[in-house]
Design a protein around this motif. Structure first.
Motif, PDB file in Angstrom:
ATOM      1  N   GLU A  25      47.955 -17.040  53.967  1.00 57.36           N
ATOM      2  CA  GLU A  25      47.404 -17.830  55.275  1.00 57.36           C
ATOM      3  C   GLU A  25      47.528 -19.217  54.593  1.00 57.36           C
ATOM      4  O   GLU A  25      47.476 -20.451  55.468  1.00 57.36           O
ATOM      5  CB  GLU A  25      46.084 -17.510  55.516  1.00 57.36           C
ATOM      6  N   SER A  26      47.335 -19.590  53.228  1.00 56.14           N
ATOM      7  CA  SER A  26      47.086 -20.899  52.613  1.00 56.14           C
ATOM      8  C   SER A  26      47.522 -20.749  51.270  1.00 56.14           C
ATOM      9  O   SER A  26      47.627 -19.557  50.862  1.00 56.14           O
ATOM     10  CB  SER A  26      45.952 -21.471  52.870  1.00 56.14           C
ATOM     11  N   ASP A  27      47.765 -21.859  50.639  1.00 57.52           N
ATOM     12  CA  ASP A  27      48.309 -21.827  49.197  1.00 57.52           C
ATOM     13  C   ASP A  27      47.067 -21.574  48.388  1.00 57.52           C
ATOM     14  O   ASP A  27      47.228 -21.606  46.988  1.00 57.52           O
ATOM     15  CB  ASP A  27      48.986 -23.084  48.729  1.00 57.52           C
ATOM     16  N   LEU A  31      47.322 -21.227  44.333  1.00 54.24           N
ATOM     17  CA  LEU A  31      46.703 -22.006  43.184  1.00 54.24           C
ATOM     18  C   LEU A  31      45.674 -21.501  42.569  1.00 54.24           C
ATOM     19  O   LEU A  31      45.712 -21.964  41.178  1.00 54.24           O
ATOM     20  CB  LEU A  31      46.403 -23.334  44.148  1.00 54.24           C
ATOM     21  N   ASP A  32      44.842 -20.943  42.876  1.00 56.01           N
ATOM     22  CA  ASP A  32      43.500 -20.181  42.065  1.00 56.01           C
ATOM     23  C   ASP A  32      44.285 -19.107  40.851  1.00 56.01           C
ATOM     24  O   ASP A  32      43.693 -19.132  39.673  1.00 56.01           O
ATOM     25  CB  ASP A  32      42.837 -19.571  43.043  1.00 56.01           C
ATOM     26  N   ILE A  33      45.187 -18.669  41.311  1.00 52.30           N
ATOM     27  CA  ILE A  33      45.998 -17.736  40.423  1.00 52.30           C
ATOM     28  C   ILE A  33      46.656 -18.671  39.418  1.00 52.30           C
ATOM     29  O   ILE A  33      46.986 -18.208  38.127  1.00 52.30           O
ATOM     30  CB  ILE A  33      46.781 -16.611  41.208  1.00 52.30           C
ATOM     31  N   THR A  54      49.441  -8.842  43.824  1.00 55.49           N
ATOM     32  CA  THR A  54      49.702  -7.685  44.743  1.00 55.49           C
ATOM     33  C   THR A  54      48.149  -7.271  45.270  1.00 55.49           C
ATOM     34  O   THR A  54      48.335  -6.384  46.009  1.00 55.49           O
ATOM     35  CB  THR A  54      50.406  -6.399  43.939  1.00 55.49           C
ATOM     36  N   SER A  55      47.389  -7.614  44.810  1.00 58.74           N
ATOM     37  CA  SER A  55      45.776  -6.797  45.010  1.00 58.74           C
ATOM     38  C   SER A  55      45.045  -7.932  45.718  1.00 58.74           C
ATOM     39  O   SER A  55      43.987  -7.757  46.193  1.00 58.74           O
ATOM     40  CB  SER A  55      45.243  -6.880  43.549  1.00 58.74           C
ATOM     41  N   SER A  56      45.656  -9.107  45.763  1.00 55.61           N
ATOM     42  CA  SER A  56      44.981 -10.193  46.652  1.00 55.61           C
ATOM     43  C   SER A  56      45.393 -10.817  47.736  1.00 55.61           C
ATOM     44  O   SER A  56      44.968 -11.492  48.751  1.00 55.61           O
ATOM     45  CB  SER A  56      44.340 -11.170  45.562  1.00 55.61           C
ATOM     46  N   SER A 139      56.984 -19.563  44.398  1.00 54.76           N
ATOM     47  CA  SER A 139      56.804 -19.200  42.911  1.00 54.76           C
ATOM     48  C   SER A 139      56.120 -17.856  42.785  1.00 54.76           C
ATOM     49  O   SER A 139      56.383 -16.966  42.021  1.00 54.76           O
ATOM     50  CB  SER A 139      55.886 -20.035  42.443  1.00 54.76           C
ATOM     51  N   ALA A 140      55.300 -17.419  43.898  1.00 59.31           N
ATOM     52  CA  ALA A 140      54.595 -15.956  43.805  1.00 59.31           C
ATOM     53  C   ALA A 140      55.639 -15.105  44.190  1.00 59.31           C
ATOM     54  O   ALA A 140      55.685 -13.928  43.476  1.00 59.31           O
ATOM     55  CB  ALA A 140      53.566 -16.114  44.999  1.00 59.31           C
ATOM     56  N   ALA A 141      56.646 -15.337  44.971  1.00 61.65           N
ATOM     57  CA  ALA A 141      57.760 -14.589  45.414  1.00 61.65           C
ATOM     58  C   ALA A 141      58.538 -14.067  44.277  1.00 61.65           C
ATOM     59  O   ALA A 141      59.188 -13.117  44.013  1.00 61.65           O
ATOM     60  CB  ALA A 141      58.391 -14.975  46.747  1.00 61.65           C
ATOM     61  N   SER A 142      58.601 -15.202  43.601  1.00 66.15           N
ATOM     62  CA  SER A 142      59.631 -15.101  42.326  1.00 66.15           C
ATOM     63  C   SER A 142      59.236 -13.971  41.254  1.00 66.15           C
ATOM     64  O   SER A 142      59.720 -13.508  40.435  1.00 66.15           O
ATOM     65  CB  SER A 142      60.229 -16.652  41.709  1.00 66.15           C
ATOM     66  N   ILE A 143      57.716 -14.238  41.072  1.00 69.53           N
ATOM     67  CA  ILE A 143      57.105 -13.254  40.197  1.00 69.53           C
ATOM     68  C   ILE A 143      57.081 -11.907  40.742  1.00 69.53           C
ATOM     69  O   ILE A 143      57.357 -10.960  39.595  1.00 69.53           O
ATOM     70  CB  ILE A 143      55.703 -13.937  39.872  1.00 69.53           C
ATOM     71  N   ILE A 144      56.763 -11.766  41.740  1.00 71.22           N
ATOM     72  CA  ILE A 144      56.966 -10.235  42.436  1.00 71.22           C
ATOM     73  C   ILE A 144      58.564  -9.866  42.117  1.00 71.22           C
ATOM     74  O   ILE A 144      58.557  -8.764  41.589  1.00 71.22           O
ATOM     75  CB  ILE A 144      56.901  -9.999  44.037  1.00 71.22           C
ATOM     76  N   ALA A 145      59.423 -10.490  42.369  1.00 74.72           N
ATOM     77  CA  ALA A 145      60.797 -10.128  42.216  1.00 74.72           C
ATOM     78  C   ALA A 145      61.237  -9.925  40.640  1.00 74.72           C
ATOM     79  O   ALA A 145      61.643  -8.624  40.682  1.00 74.72           O
ATOM     80  CB  ALA A 145      61.751 -11.000  42.584  1.00 74.72           C
ATOM     81  N   LYS A 146      60.794 -10.662  39.670  1.00 68.36           N
ATOM     82  CA  LYS A 146      61.010 -10.782  38.525  1.00 68.36           C
ATOM     83  C   LYS A 146      60.429  -9.587  37.825  1.00 68.36           C
ATOM     84  O   LYS A 146      60.987  -8.853  37.161  1.00 68.36           O
ATOM     85  CB  LYS A 146      60.720 -12.248  37.707  1.00 68.36           C
ATOM     86  N   VAL A 147      59.194  -9.473  38.165  1.00 66.24           N
ATOM     87  CA  VAL A 147      58.151  -8.380  37.404  1.00 66.24           C
ATOM     88  C   VAL A 147      58.969  -6.914  37.685  1.00 66.24           C
ATOM     89  O   VAL A 147      59.150  -5.930  37.152  1.00 66.24           O
ATOM     90  CB  VAL A 147      56.758  -8.328  37.694  1.00 66.24           C
TER      91      VAL A 147
END
Length: 214
Positions: A25-27, A31-33, A54-56, A139-147
């Motif tokens: 819904e927002s960044d 940004l907190d992560i 994935t948990s948040s 950036s978040a999507a890239s982390i999901i894909a890479k891991v």
């Protein structure tokens, strides 16, 4: 809600192509992560951020094409077309009024137009080079894909019982493994993209020479 999408393994010669999508819904939560382009994070940090994401986040998804899938699809499609189909699959798992993609095509405008048409959406579609470095949701999507891909590569290593490297043509461990396997077995190992030029060359050499000629 809006969505970011990116891939891992596009240029690899071994292992899957993985597309990841993250919906927020927002960044703020991202940004907190502290998300960054996955290439700028250590494997340990990527794993930690993957678990946090994935948990948040409200939603996330992956689309996976195996090496065999890619070889089959490339008989009738370009890699960009394959990737766009995977992008569409990943970003339509949840409703999103805006989609931001890391553009795999040299032509950002052309890819954006085709992507929006494929999605059949009236919402906003943005495809930019290096979006994984400028948009937190990408950036978040890239982390999901890479891991996801890294975990699958580890499963491949465990199955073969040896170091197969990262799966990229620039990795000598990967290329030596493939070459030695072809020498010994006369065919490429499972999880290798036989439609990739370096593998085609190795297979051609093997079919035209004796093992002792290598």
């Amino acid at each position: 809600m809006y969505c970011g999408v990116d891939e891992a393994g596009r240029g690899s010669v071994m292992g899957p192509l993985v597309v990841g999508a993250v919906f927020v819904e927002s960044d703020d939560i991202l940004l907190d992560i502290g998300v960054k382009d996955s290439k700028k994070l250590t494997p340990k940090k990527r794993e930690s951020m993957y678990e946090q994401l994935t948990s948040s986040v409200p939603g996330w998804s992956v689309s996976i094409a195996s090496a065999a899938d890619i070889d089959r699809l490339r008989k009738s499609m370009s890699l960009n077309e394959i990737e766009m189909d995977m992008f569409c699959e990943a970003v339509t798992r949840y409703p999103a009024s805006e989609v931001i993609a890391d553009c795999p095509d040299v032509n950002e405008t052309g890819f954006t137009t085709r992507f929006k048409a494929a999605l059949k959406t009236d919402g906003t579609v943005i495809a930019k080079h290096k979006a994984d470095d400028t948009y937190p949701v990408v950036s978040a999507a890239s982390i999901i894909a890479k891991v996801t891909r890294d975990r699958m590569m580890e499963e491949i290593r465990q199955r073969f019982g040896t170091d197969v490297g990262s799966g990229y043509p620039s990795d000598r461990h990967t290329m030596e493994f493939i070459e030695n396997w072809i020498k010994e077995n006369g065919k490429a190992p499972e999880d290798v993209r036989c439609s990739w030029e370096p593998v085609r060359v190795m297979l051609s050499r093997r079919s035209n020479t004796k093992i002792s000629d290598w």
